[in-house]
Design a protein around this motif. Structure first.
Motif, PDB file in Angstrom:
ATOM      1  N   LEU A 222       0.735  -1.019   0.030  1.00  0.00           N
ATOM      2  CA  LEU A 222      -0.037  -0.038  -0.036  1.00  0.00           C
ATOM      3  C   LEU A 222       0.864   1.267  -0.104  1.00  0.00           C
ATOM      4  N   PHE A 223       2.172   1.315   0.603  1.00  0.00           N
ATOM      5  CA  PHE A 223       2.879   2.427   0.684  1.00  0.00           C
ATOM      6  C   PHE A 223       3.192   2.856  -0.588  1.00  0.00           C
ATOM      7  N   TYR A 224       3.528   2.013  -1.411  1.00  0.00           N
ATOM      8  CA  TYR A 224       3.905   2.301  -2.685  1.00  0.00           C
ATOM      9  C   TYR A 224       2.908   3.290  -3.485  1.00  0.00           C
ATOM     10  N   GLU A 225       1.618   2.825  -3.452  1.00  0.00           N
ATOM     11  CA  GLU A 225       0.334   3.656  -3.960  1.00  0.00           C
ATOM     12  C   GLU A 225       0.177   4.874  -3.418  1.00  0.00           C
ATOM     13  N   LEU A 226       0.201   4.820  -2.031  1.00  0.00           N
ATOM     14  CA  LEU A 226      -0.082   6.085  -1.143  1.00  0.00           C
ATOM     15  C   LEU A 226       1.062   7.014  -1.497  1.00  0.00           C
ATOM     16  N   LYS A 227       2.114   6.829  -1.532  1.00  0.00           N
ATOM     17  CA  LYS A 227       3.141   7.990  -1.567  1.00  0.00           C
ATOM     18  C   LYS A 227       3.145   8.813  -2.877  1.00  0.00           C
ATOM     19  N   GLU A 228       2.253   8.165  -3.808  1.00  0.00           N
ATOM     20  CA  GLU A 228       2.124   8.952  -5.174  1.00  0.00           C
ATOM     21  C   GLU A 228       1.113  10.372  -4.871  1.00  0.00           C
ATOM     22  N   ARG A 229       0.546  10.092  -3.545  1.00  0.00           N
ATOM     23  CA  ARG A 229      -0.421  11.200  -3.323  1.00  0.00           C
ATOM     24  C   ARG A 229      -0.016  11.788  -1.987  1.00  0.00           C
ATOM     25  N   TYR A 230       0.515  11.177  -0.927  1.00  0.00           N
ATOM     26  CA  TYR A 230       0.715  11.625   0.217  1.00  0.00           C
ATOM     27  C   TYR A 230       2.161  11.423   0.659  1.00  0.00           C
ATOM     28  N   THR A 231       2.757  12.322   1.465  1.00  0.00           N
ATOM     29  CA  THR A 231       3.773  12.189   2.461  1.00  0.00           C
ATOM     30  C   THR A 231       3.826  11.234   3.435  1.00  0.00           C
ATOM     31  N   ILE A 232       4.689  10.108   3.729  1.00  0.00           N
ATOM     32  CA  ILE A 232       4.494   9.259   4.623  1.00  0.00           C
ATOM     33  C   ILE A 232       5.488   9.162   5.519  1.00  0.00           C
ATOM     34  N   VAL A 233       5.610   9.173   6.864  1.00  0.00           N
ATOM     35  CA  VAL A 233       6.757   9.059   7.756  1.00  0.00           C
ATOM     36  C   VAL A 233       6.234   7.938   8.772  1.00  0.00           C
ATOM     37  N   ILE A 234       7.068   6.924   8.474  1.00  0.00           N
ATOM     38  CA  ILE A 234       6.705   5.537   9.430  1.00  0.00           C
ATOM     39  C   ILE A 234       7.861   5.297  10.497  1.00  0.00           C
ATOM     40  N   VAL A 235       7.373   5.034  11.537  1.00  0.00           N
ATOM     41  CA  VAL A 235       8.385   4.586  12.792  1.00  0.00           C
ATOM     42  C   VAL A 235       8.355   3.127  12.706  1.00  0.00           C
ATOM     43  N   THR A 236       9.333   2.502  12.487  1.00  0.00           N
ATOM     44  CA  THR A 236       9.660   0.975  12.340  1.00  0.00           C
ATOM     45  C   THR A 236      10.567   0.331  13.175  1.00  0.00           C
ATOM     46  N   HIS A 237      10.611  -0.660  13.837  1.00  0.00           N
ATOM     47  CA  HIS A 237      11.640  -1.436  14.458  1.00  0.00           C
ATOM     48  C   HIS A 237      12.389  -2.669  13.618  1.00  0.00           C
ATOM     49  N   ASN A 238      11.442  -2.798  12.498  1.00  0.00           N
ATOM     50  CA  ASN A 238      11.687  -3.684  11.501  1.00  0.00           C
ATOM     51  C   ASN A 238      12.689  -2.915  10.236  1.00  0.00           C
ATOM     52  N   LEU A 239      13.988  -3.502  10.539  1.00  0.00           N
ATOM     53  CA  LEU A 239      14.789  -2.864   9.552  1.00  0.00           C
ATOM     54  C   LEU A 239      14.663  -3.513   8.140  1.00  0.00           C
ATOM     55  N   GLN A 240      14.247  -4.324   7.914  1.00  0.00           N
ATOM     56  CA  GLN A 240      13.918  -4.953   6.517  1.00  0.00           C
ATOM     57  C   GLN A 240      12.859  -4.294   6.088  1.00  0.00           C
TER      58      GLN A 240
END
Length: 284
Positions: A222-240
């Motif tokens: 979903l991120f790949y589609e959403l970033k076409e319209r939105y700026t996304i900032v994500i916190v993650t512990h998952n390095l992969q």
């Protein structure tokens, strides 16, 4: 570009090393085709006497995914919550420095916080659908803003669920309780709810931490589609996950920004030894 210098020193007693991180922000933090939309300058955050974020400066580019990584307690979620003033809800929180969204100081006196949170939406670590129907969950923010036109609400519901890649799964049961959905579907309902009010920026705090691998994959796609319209900032512990979905990555340690650069560079050729040690699993 953003440039950081990290040095460590310890005294003869063998106490924990002191960390000094100097951050210098220069023009051109993002590529020319991705202008900076969030500017963070010398931000410090404390809860009472506990300083948890120290002098962070960075520029977050628009319509990209920026990941905040680092060990637990390093300040990444606290900083994320500063971007739509969620920390205002904590009485002991004290924030200094400047945060600008599209050039506007969001901590300036007179800032409309409701308008800010409509512009900068948030999806939390644990999916938190309301005990309402799927439809009512998605349009909740619009109704709160005074929208009553059924046709507009219907259009927003379908558009938002389409954007959250959930429409085909729930279109025939919009009146069912959102609490009856799977964990991954509930999280996508929360994403749809954030999208429905037409934000420009979406903050996500560990959005996949409670999900199984299949649901996680759907959110990541979903991120790949959403970033076409939105700026996304994500916190993650998952390095992969950070390596898979983000365009730029910021690494935090003990409340300080150690390194912030394109994700491919960060994971293949980190500029700081501290970053390399974390990414390769030597600590964290």
């Amino acid at each position: 570009m953003t440039h950081q210098e990290v040095s460590m020193s310890s005294d003869a007693s063998g106490a924990e090393p002191e960390i000094r991180i100097r951050t210098e922000v220069k023009a051109g933090t993002a590529p020319a085709n991705a202008p900076v939309v969030i500017t963070i300058e010398n931000v410090r955050v404390a809860y009472g006497d506990n300083q948890v974020v120290h002098d962070v400066s960075m520029g977050i580019p628009g319509r990209q995914v920026t990941a905040f990584i680092g060990p637990s307690g390093c300040g990444k979620t606290t900083l994320l919550r500063c971007l739509n003033r969620m920390n205002d809800l904590i009485d002991s929180a004290r924030i200094t420095g400047t945060i600008r969204v599209d050039g506007q100081d969001i901590y300036a006196p007179g800032t409309d916080i409701i308008a800010l949170r409509r512009k900068v939406g948030m999806v939390f670590q644990k999916s938190n659908p309301f005990p309402k129907s799927i439809y009512d969950n998605v349009v909740y923010g619009l109704r709160l803003a005074g929208v009553r036109d059924r046709a507009r609400l219907d259009e927003a519901c379908e558009r938002s669920l389409q954007a959250a890649a959930l429409w085909d799964e729930v279109k025939d049961r919009l009146s069912d309780s959102a609490l009856g959905l799977s964990g991954g579907q509930q999280q996508r309902v929360c994403i749809a709810r954030a999208i429905a009010v037409e934000p420009e920026i979406i903050l996500m705090d560990e959005p996949c931490s409670a999900l199984d691998p299949i649901a996680t994959l759907k959110i990541e796609e979903l991120f790949y589609e959403l970033k076409e319209r939105y700026t996304i900032v994500i916190v993650t512990h998952n390095l992969q996950q950070a390596a898979r979905v983000s365009d730029k990555t910021a690494f935090f340690w003990l409340g300080r920004l150690v390194e912030f650069r394109p994700t491919a560079e960060m994971f293949t050729n980190p500029a700081q030894k501290l970053t390399e040690d974390y990414i390769t699993g030597r600590f964290g």
